[in-house]
Enzyme design. Structure first.
Site, PDB file in Angstrom:
ATOM      1  N   CYS A 100      38.963 -13.690   8.667  1.00 10.09           N
ATOM      2  CA  CYS A 100      37.512 -12.719   8.194  1.00 10.09           C
ATOM      3  C   CYS A 100      37.859 -11.705   8.973  1.00 10.09           C
ATOM      4  CB  CYS A 100      36.447 -13.577   8.523  1.00 10.09           C
ATOM      5  SG  CYS A 100      35.018 -12.601   7.935  1.00 10.09           S
ATOM      6  N   CYS A 117      33.973 -11.422  13.409  1.00  4.49           N
ATOM      7  CA  CYS A 117      35.419 -11.897  13.401  1.00  4.49           C
ATOM      8  C   CYS A 117      36.370 -10.985  13.929  1.00  4.49           C
ATOM      9  CB  CYS A 117      35.669 -12.405  12.161  1.00  4.49           C
ATOM     10  SG  CYS A 117      34.460 -13.931  11.535  1.00  4.49           S
ATOM     11  N   ASP A 163       7.126 -17.013   1.067  1.00  2.00           N
ATOM     12  CA  ASP A 163       6.770 -18.464   0.468  1.00  2.00           C
ATOM     13  C   ASP A 163       5.559 -19.073   0.972  1.00  2.00           C
ATOM     14  OD1 ASP A 163       7.422 -20.703  -1.043  1.00  2.00           O
ATOM     15  OD2 ASP A 163       9.377 -21.122  -0.390  1.00  2.00           O
ATOM     16  N   ASP A 182       3.786 -24.373  -5.092  1.00  2.00           N
ATOM     17  CA  ASP A 182       4.062 -25.256  -6.629  1.00  2.00           C
ATOM     18  C   ASP A 182       4.220 -26.656  -5.925  1.00  2.00           C
ATOM     19  OD1 ASP A 182       5.883 -23.283  -5.010  1.00  2.00           O
ATOM     20  OD2 ASP A 182       7.472 -24.726  -6.077  1.00  2.00           O
TER      21      ASP A 182
HETATM   22  N1  GUN Z   1      11.860 -23.160  -1.048  1.00  2.00           N
HETATM   23  C1  GUN Z   1      13.015 -24.052  -1.358  1.00  2.00           C
HETATM   24  N2  GUN Z   1      12.421 -24.826  -2.486  1.00  2.00           N
HETATM   25  C2  GUN Z   1      11.273 -24.510  -2.724  1.00  2.00           C
HETATM   26  C3  GUN Z   1      10.510 -24.662  -4.010  1.00  2.00           C
HETATM   27  O1  GUN Z   1      10.641 -25.642  -4.825  1.00  2.00           O
HETATM   28  N3  GUN Z   1       9.052 -24.120  -3.902  1.00  2.00           N
HETATM   29  C4  GUN Z   1       8.642 -23.290  -3.055  1.00  2.00           C
HETATM   30  N4  GUN Z   1       7.578 -22.709  -3.264  1.00  2.00           N
HETATM   31  N5  GUN Z   1       9.727 -22.994  -2.009  1.00  2.00           N
HETATM   32  C5  GUN Z   1      10.864 -23.492  -1.753  1.00  2.00           C
HETATM   33 ZN    ZN Z   2      33.559 -13.033   9.764  1.00  2.78          ZN
END
Ligand code: GUN
Ligand code: ZN
Length: 650
Positions: free
Chosen positions: A273, A278, A88, A123
């Protein structure tokens, strides 16, 4: 590259090919913060079966030691993970801390430089409380950055995020414009505040609007969605990828995730779980541990639960029960139920992707089940395609055990002995003529006798519509012997002998291929091969040639080439046709499957699972087979099979 393998409506199982190998979607990418390893990538792969990770290039770039290592040896080496890694860009950090100082082009170049498999543009995070103007501006700037980022991607795959706040039209515009660029993945961004505040109904609207604008052949990632509660709903709406830091974040607060919600450790009576964590620990033991150790163990549980829910979703897609799963999960939280109810207004859109039939039966899970696209499909087809037999009398029955023709066989015989009548059941799905009682979804459904009053009202409204347009001079509901006496009084003359089997073949042809398809039977000699065991129609032989085979599973026809030839004569182009280039048509004629990339045109009424006619540029029949996609998908996908050929001309 992204290839469709299996589907249930918009929910799909696909194969995503990245520079570091293939992954099957839907897939969850755990978030790895290289500064802060709760569970190491190596363990994730070896102990959890994690196939793909996501990390943040902005964090790596901002930490000198990480930056150096990533630049010299690559992000995979840095993380110690040899599978696909997505990165990201810092958008989210900007949303949370608001001090991101990075050039949009440079952060994409950096992601390319560190060998990310899928990088993300910088973005502009569009908050749910943005005004329309502000959301519009966020989209404009996101698109501007998207355009300048694409030329920087090199061999890396690039993710172009859809923004637009909670405004469906702005989302759709962003999706359409960003799809026009050369991206490989489309995340839906700006949804974390919706997820955090249980605004699932808004989330559903945002996903649907984005999907409407996106190119259907590209994978869709839901940014920041890491709670198992939302996976079934998001997949139903066409999301393919998720990422989650939640498993670790929740763990730090002693919160355990379940597919039905979240619980504080201290509030639990039992871990309830059977994940490896768990199975080996107790609540008391966990509470007594140092915080770090406990966090680590709860994170393990959370990750297990998330991965398990993804597997459950995949099973549901294979089985054709994604709606049932979503409706079941909707009972876990009123916000999910509300989201389910908002889907009703999009059922026409869902219907375009709705399979012709499913492996499993339609299970009624509550009043919302009535709003599934299957129900809409049946009613639309009934009212536009079904042609009544030339009788003057219609006898209606109440919903009953299936198949109806068996359940009501005595009544039908008693009436037919006296008058020339047609029969129909006032079914959950709408008017179900007796000759369609094995056609999907009429027979393949399990509906409780005690239905919600709301559903009864809706069913009655459909029967009301039917009453206005069925065209029978006399229509009665069966009320026992009295009805028989009444009919004898009202109707004179003796009944004609009707071939119920031919009526069935004709009605199924019309419903499946379009009004008029049943005319292929006109003036022909028809022989039927029936199952010795069940007595059901198996093969339809027309003038000595095998034309159609009726499937026991869904009561619909598989085409033989001869059936395709006959349909080609009665159905006007482009009905039921998939038109492909001439060279691949020669290939299809030899029995090879039709790849999506060869499709030139396609009937917009074709649905996944439909039996279709494969024709060349001159409209000549090359083969018949089963469509795996609808028109918009066939035209968009560059990879994968569009029509599985069943019979061919050479
Ligand atoms: N991680 C969580 N939301 C977003 C988003 O809107 N854009 C980007 N690039 N990463 C994110
Ligand atoms: Zn668990």
């Amino acid at each position: 590259m992204f290839e469709l393998k299996e589907r249930d409506g918009l929910a799909r199982i696909c194969e995503l090919t990245t520079p570091h190998g293939k992954v099957t979607t839907p897939v969850l990418l755990p978030v790895v913060n290289p500064n802060f390893l709760t569970i190491s990538p190596k363990e994730m792969k070896e102990r959890f079966g994690v196939k793909m990770l996501i990390t943040n290039s902005y964090i790596i770039r901002g930490t000198e030691a990480l930056k150096e290592k990533a630049t010299s040896s690559g992000v995979h080496e840095l993380l110690g993970f040899d599978g696909p890694v997505m990165t990201d860009s810092g958008t989210f950090q900007d949303h949370v801390y608001g001090d991101v100082k990075v050039d949009p082009k440079e952060i994409v170049q950096f992601q390319t430089a560190i060998g990310s498999d899928i990088g993300t543009i910088l973005d502009v995070f569009s908050e749910p409380d943005f005004t329309r103007e502000k959301a519009d501006r966020a989209v404009d700037e996101t698109l501007r950055r998207a355009k300048e980022s694409v030329p920087e991607k090199g061999k890396m795959m690039l993710a172009g995020t859809v923004q637009g706040g909670v405004y469906p039209d702005i989302r759709e515009r962003c999706a359409r414009d960003i799809s026009a660029l050369d991206f490989d993945v489309h995340p839906i961004g700006g949804v974390v505040p919706l997820l955090e505040n249980y605004r699932y109904s808004d989330l559903a609207e945002v996903i649907v609007a984005s999907k409407k604008g996106l190119n259907p052949s590209r994978p869709v990632h839901l940014f920041g969605a890491g709670h198992p509660m939302v996976f079934p709903l998001a997949v139903l709406l066409g999301c393919d990828m998720f990422d989650s830091a939640s498993y670790a974040k929740y763990a730090r607060q002693d919160r355990l995730m379940y597919s039905t919600g979240t619980r504080f450790l201290k509030d639990l009576h039992d871990l309830a779980c059977h994940c490896p964590m768990c199975s080996r620990n107790t609540i008391e033991g966990l509470l007594q541990m140092p915080h770090d150790q406990r966090t680590r163990l709860i994170a393990e549980h959370n990750l297990h639960v998330c991965l398990r829910e993804i597997k459950t979703v995949k099973n549901a897609i294979h089985e054709g029960s994604i709606w049932e799963l979503v409706e079941m999960r909707a009972r876990a939280h009123p916000a999910l139920l509300e989201a389910l109810k908002t889907l009703e207004k999009h059922k026409k859109y869902f219907e375009r992707f709705e399979p012709a039939s499913r492996r499993g039966a339609f299970f009624y899970c509550g009043s919302e089940s009535y709003e599934r696209p299957t129900v809409l499909r049946y009613q639309e087809r009934y009212f536009s395609r079904y042609r009544k037999p030339d009788t003057r009398v219609l006898v209606g029955f109440e919903e009953a055990q299936k198949p109806y023709s068996k359940h009501y066989s005595k009544e039908i015989a008693a009436v037919s002995d006296k008058v020339d009548a047609s029969f129909m059941v006032a079914s959950f799905f709408g008017p179900a003529p007796i000759e369609l009682d094995e056609y999907y979804p009429i027979a393949q459904s399990v509906i409780p006798a005690a239905m919600d009053p709301e559903v009864r009202r809706k069913m009655n409204a459909v029967m009301e519509r039917h009453a206005h347009q069925h065209g029978y001079p006399l229509a009665v509901m069966w009320e026992g012997e009295e009805t028989l006496r009444f009919l004898k009084e009202m109707v004179s003359g003796s009944p004609k002998k009707r071939d119920q089997d031919v009526l069935r073949v004709c009605a199924v042809l019309d419903m499946q291929f379009g009004k008029g398809a049943g005319d292929v039977l006109n003036g022909k000699r028809i022989d039927l091969v029936k199952s010795e065991r069940t007595g059901k129609i198996r093969n339809v032989i027309i003038d000595g040639m095998h034309a159609f085979s009726m499937r026991a599973g869904d009561g619909r026809f598989t085409l033989k080439l001869q059936g395709g030839r006959l349909l080609l004569e009665v159905l006007k182009p482009p009905k039921m046709r998939v038109e492909i280039d001439d060279e691949p048509a020669e290939f299809a004629a030899k029995g090879n499957n039709v790849f999506a990339k060869f499709v030139r045109e396609c009937d917009p009424d074709i649905r996944p699972g439909d039996d279709v006619l494969v024709v060349n540029s001159r409209g000549e029949l090359a083969a018949v087979g089963r469509a795996l996609m609808n028109r918009e998908e066939m035209l968009a996908f560059k990879r994968g099979v569009a029509v599985r050929v069943k019979d061919s001309s050479d």
